[in-house]
Design a protein around this motif. Sequence first.
Motif, short mmCIF file in Angstrom:
data_model
loop_
_atom_site.label_atom_id
_atom_site.label_comp_id
_atom_site.label_asym_id
_atom_site.label_seq_id
_atom_site.Cartn_x
_atom_site.Cartn_y
_atom_site.Cartn_z
N GLY A 1 10.87 -1.91 -4.86
CA GLY A 1 10.89 -2.07 -6.31
C GLY A 1 9.50 -1.95 -6.92
O GLY A 1 9.33 -1.31 -7.97
N VAL A 2 8.50 -2.53 -6.26
CA VAL A 2 7.13 -2.46 -6.78
C VAL A 2 6.59 -1.05 -6.65
O VAL A 2 5.92 -0.54 -7.56
N ARG B 1 8.28 1.68 -6.74
CA ARG B 1 8.93 2.49 -7.78
C ARG B 1 8.21 2.32 -9.13
O ARG B 1 8.03 3.28 -9.88
N THR B 2 7.76 1.08 -9.41
CA THR B 2 7.07 0.82 -10.68
C THR B 2 5.66 1.41 -10.67
O THR B 2 5.24 2.07 -11.64
N VAL B 3 4.91 1.21 -9.58
CA VAL B 3 3.50 1.63 -9.52
C VAL B 3 3.37 3.14 -9.39
O VAL B 3 2.55 3.78 -10.06
N GLY C 1 5.95 5.41 -9.73
CA GLY C 1 6.81 6.16 -10.64
C GLY C 1 8.01 6.74 -9.96
O GLY C 1 8.80 7.46 -10.59
N SER C 2 8.17 6.47 -8.65
CA SER C 2 9.34 6.94 -7.92
C SER C 2 9.51 6.09 -6.66
O SER C 2 8.58 5.40 -6.25
N TRP D 1 -2.64 4.84 -5.69
CA TRP D 1 -1.42 4.12 -5.35
C TRP D 1 -1.73 2.76 -4.72
O TRP D 1 -1.16 1.74 -5.11
N ALA E 1 -0.79 -5.22 -8.17
CA ALA E 1 0.54 -5.83 -8.29
C ALA E 1 0.72 -6.99 -7.31
O ALA E 1 1.79 -7.61 -7.28
#
Length: 331
Positions: free
Chosen positions: A257-258, A260-262, A264-265, A299, A306
């Motif tokens: 989940g993190v 995907r947020t950081v 973008g996929s 990344w 995060a």
Amino acid sequence: MLKATIEARDALARFDARARALPNPTVLLNAIPLLEAQASSEIENIVTTTDELFTASVTEVGATPAAREALRYRSALFAGFREVGRRPLTAGTAAQICATIRGHDEGFRRGEVFIGDPATRQRVYTPPSGREALTALLDNWSEFLNAPTDLDPLVRMAVAHYQFEAIHPFTDGNGRTGRIMNVLMLCDARLLHLPLLYLSRYIIETKDEYYRLLRGVTADGAWEEWVRYVVEGVRSTALRTTDAVDRIDGVQARLLGVVRTVVGSANGDLLSVLMEQPYSRIRDVVERCGVSRPTASKWLHGLVDAEVLASLRVGREVLYINVQLMNVLRG
């Protein structure tokens, strides 16, 4: 005894199925053997921390002798596992494992070996000595590992482990070699498909009992108490490791989940790097994900911000630590 082995076999089967069902079992194959290497070495008073060991698995800069020795243990385990199914487990297998652990091949010992208090020089056990005696005992042990039998594989493993430690065929490395042979016996019996269940942590937590029961077999032939101890070790370790697998699966889901947020996929390759190598480098991300170094750096820094990764400088290298995964592995 039958009831104990049934319960242990059930726990072991559920663990094996759970581990095989993971989308990426390499996560376990990279991490759990390292933890076993640490615990098995600790029994022999070769002490290294989890951080030292995982750092040394990525970069040898500043690696302690204890960490290097523990890493050789993992190499010996994998070398032994590659032989399972190709040829029978024998004393020759044990000799190869011991040589890898120690970093050189001394073969089987020729003289006596001291087991006791190094300060008082009081012996607690005297293993057999003499080349002919050792050869006969090791041949007998090898035959026992492979002969058809009605014994449950867990009982055979317990008996074989006692016998190997009693023979004590090497000048050093007997305990670690014997513990690797345990998991290879479980794999050879097809109770495990991956070499992922280890009794070393159980032995550390019950160390006095372990040595008391070994001596009990030698002195009084107290086989049943010893075998029950080993079978219970398999049961409790299987349950504990199954729980760890469940928690590792949870870490992977949260990390996805993190990512995907950081990023973008849902970058599967990046997720795999961070789970398979809890201590990762920028170059690992570059090579696995096929991206430029600036992109990989962006990344990883984003994941540090995060707070799912932490950064650690080791020499000229920066390592990125999967914090939640390491918390699970430290247990």
